[in-house]
Scaffold this motif. Structure first.
Motif, PDB file in Angstrom:
ATOM      1  N   ARG A  50       0.585  -1.454  -0.134  1.00  0.00           N
ATOM      2  CA  ARG A  50      -0.146   0.050  -0.034  1.00  0.00           C
ATOM      3  C   ARG A  50       1.128   1.209   0.257  1.00  0.00           C
ATOM      4  O   ARG A  50       0.127   2.089  -0.767  1.00  0.00           O
ATOM      5  CB  ARG A  50      -0.778  -0.088   1.211  1.00  0.00           C
ATOM      6  N   VAL A  67      -3.570   0.128  -4.964  1.00  0.00           N
ATOM      7  CA  VAL A  67      -4.236  -0.962  -3.541  1.00  0.00           C
ATOM      8  C   VAL A  67      -5.117   0.011  -3.071  1.00  0.00           C
ATOM      9  O   VAL A  67      -4.993   1.778  -2.840  1.00  0.00           O
ATOM     10  CB  VAL A  67      -3.510  -0.991  -2.438  1.00  0.00           C
ATOM     11  N   ARG A  68      -6.228  -0.606  -2.898  1.00  0.00           N
ATOM     12  CA  ARG A  68      -7.380   0.347  -1.746  1.00  0.00           C
ATOM     13  C   ARG A  68      -7.922   0.111  -0.971  1.00  0.00           C
ATOM     14  O   ARG A  68      -9.336   0.487  -0.410  1.00  0.00           O
ATOM     15  CB  ARG A  68      -8.964   0.503  -2.898  1.00  0.00           C
ATOM     16  N   ASN A  69      -6.854  -0.507  -0.194  1.00  0.00           N
ATOM     17  CA  ASN A  69      -7.183  -0.660   1.041  1.00  0.00           C
ATOM     18  C   ASN A  69      -6.044  -1.193   2.044  1.00  0.00           C
ATOM     19  O   ASN A  69      -5.041  -0.682   1.484  1.00  0.00           O
ATOM     20  CB  ASN A  69      -8.168  -2.366   1.466  1.00  0.00           C
ATOM     21  N   SER A  70      -5.668  -2.169   2.898  1.00  0.00           N
ATOM     22  CA  SER A  70      -5.369  -1.489   3.711  1.00  0.00           C
ATOM     23  C   SER A  70      -3.923  -2.831   3.940  1.00  0.00           C
ATOM     24  O   SER A  70      -3.039  -3.108   4.909  1.00  0.00           O
ATOM     25  CB  SER A  70      -5.486  -1.117   5.799  1.00  0.00           C
ATOM     26  N   LEU A  71      -4.865  -3.631   3.056  1.00  0.00           N
ATOM     27  CA  LEU A  71      -3.573  -5.007   3.141  1.00  0.00           C
ATOM     28  C   LEU A  71      -2.464  -5.102   1.862  1.00  0.00           C
ATOM     29  O   LEU A  71      -2.719  -3.723   0.723  1.00  0.00           O
ATOM     30  CB  LEU A  71      -4.398  -6.111   2.062  1.00  0.00           C
ATOM     31  N   SER A 115       0.013  -9.927   3.914  1.00  0.00           N
ATOM     32  CA  SER A 115      -0.920  -9.917   4.646  1.00  0.00           C
ATOM     33  C   SER A 115      -1.801 -11.675   4.598  1.00  0.00           C
ATOM     34  O   SER A 115      -2.475 -11.976   5.797  1.00  0.00           O
ATOM     35  CB  SER A 115      -1.898  -9.116   4.077  1.00  0.00           C
ATOM     36  N   SER A 146      -8.166  -9.460  -4.222  1.00  0.00           N
ATOM     37  CA  SER A 146      -7.670  -9.492  -2.435  1.00  0.00           C
ATOM     38  C   SER A 146      -7.613  -7.363  -2.162  1.00  0.00           C
ATOM     39  O   SER A 146      -7.928  -6.951  -0.952  1.00  0.00           O
ATOM     40  CB  SER A 146      -6.241 -10.422  -2.251  1.00  0.00           C
ATOM     41  N   MET A 147      -7.347  -6.869  -2.909  1.00  0.00           N
ATOM     42  CA  MET A 147      -6.512  -5.249  -2.688  1.00  0.00           C
ATOM     43  C   MET A 147      -7.706  -4.692  -2.805  1.00  0.00           C
ATOM     44  O   MET A 147      -7.235  -3.178  -2.830  1.00  0.00           O
ATOM     45  CB  MET A 147      -5.070  -4.732  -2.846  1.00  0.00           C
ATOM     46  N   ASN A 148      -8.704  -4.886  -3.837  1.00  0.00           N
ATOM     47  CA  ASN A 148      -9.785  -4.171  -4.074  1.00  0.00           C
ATOM     48  C   ASN A 148      -9.134  -2.671  -4.940  1.00  0.00           C
ATOM     49  O   ASN A 148      -9.732  -1.964  -4.771  1.00  0.00           O
ATOM     50  CB  ASN A 148     -10.160  -4.125  -3.283  1.00  0.00           C
ATOM     51  N   GLY A 149      -8.045  -3.309  -5.595  1.00  0.00           N
ATOM     52  CA  GLY A 149      -7.280  -2.219  -6.511  1.00  0.00           C
ATOM     53  C   GLY A 149      -7.393  -2.050  -8.197  1.00  0.00           C
ATOM     54  O   GLY A 149      -8.025  -2.905  -8.124  1.00  0.00           O
TER      55      GLY A 149
END
Length: 156
Positions: free
Chosen positions: A71, A78-82, A86, A131-134
Motif C-alpha cells: 500500500r 491498492v484501495r484497502n489496508s492490505l 497480509s 484481494s486489494m480491491n485495487g
C-alpha cells in the motif's frame, strides 16, 4: 468440443486435449502416478547473498519491498489496508502458507477462475484487483518487472 488439460510434471508442461465429458486415457490417476514418481524438491528460501548481479539484485530487492509494503509502495493500486504479505504469511517465505517460494516456476498455469492459461503477471494482477480491491499493475511496467524478478529469485 474438447477441453484443455495442462499438468506440470517435473517442471515440464503436459498439455492434453480431452473430449468434453470423457476421461483421458491416462486419467487423473495416471497423472498422479507420473507426478508421484517425480523427485520432490525441498523447500528452500534462497539467501540474499545469492543476488550477485547488481541490476538483478536491485530489481529483486525493490520487488520484495513492494510485496512487503504494498500500500505504501503503490498507493494508486491498492484501495484497502492490505499488503501482499497480509495473505502470504511469513513475508511469503513460510511453507504451507501460500509461499512465494517456487511460485514463479509454476507459471504459466491454467486457472479455472479465468478459464485460460495465466502468466504470473495475470495472477499478480488478480490479487491486486480482488484481494486489494485495487488496480492492476502495467504488465510491462517497472513495478511488475521488479515483483516478478523477486518471485523468480525465490524460485531458484
Amino acid at each position: 468440443m474438447r477441453s484443455l488439460r495442462i499438468s506440470f510434471i517435473a517442471g515440464a508442461a503436459i498439455i492434453l486435449l480431452v473430449p468434453a465429458g470423457a476421461a483421458c486415457a491416462h486419467g487423473q490417476a495416471g497423472m498422479a502416478q507420473q507426478s508421484s514418481g517425480a523427485k520432490r524438491v525441498p523447500f528452500r528460501v534462497p539467501s540474499e547473498l545469492e543476488l550477485r548481479d547488481s541490476a538483478y539484485r536491485a530489481s529483486a530487492l525493490r520487488g520484495r519491498a513492494i510485496l512487503l509494503a504494498t500500500r505504501d509502495s503503490l498507493p494508486h493500486n491498492v484501495r484497502n489496508s492490505l499488503r501482499c504479505a497480509s495473505c502470504h504469511l511469513g513475508n511469503g517465505l513460510r511453507p504451507n502458507a501460500m509461499p512465494w517460494v517456487g511460485s514463479y516456476a509454476r507459471f504459466p498455469q491454467y486457472r479455472a477462475r479465468s478459464g485460460k492459461v495465466d502468466l504470473i503477471e495475470d495472477r499478480i494482477n488478480d490479487c491486486f484487483a480482488r484481494s486489494m480491491n485495487g488496480r492492476a499493475l502495467s504488465p510491462s511496467g517497472r513495478d511488475m518487472h521488479d515483483v516478478v524478478t523477486y518471485l523468480a529469485f525465490l524460485s531458484n
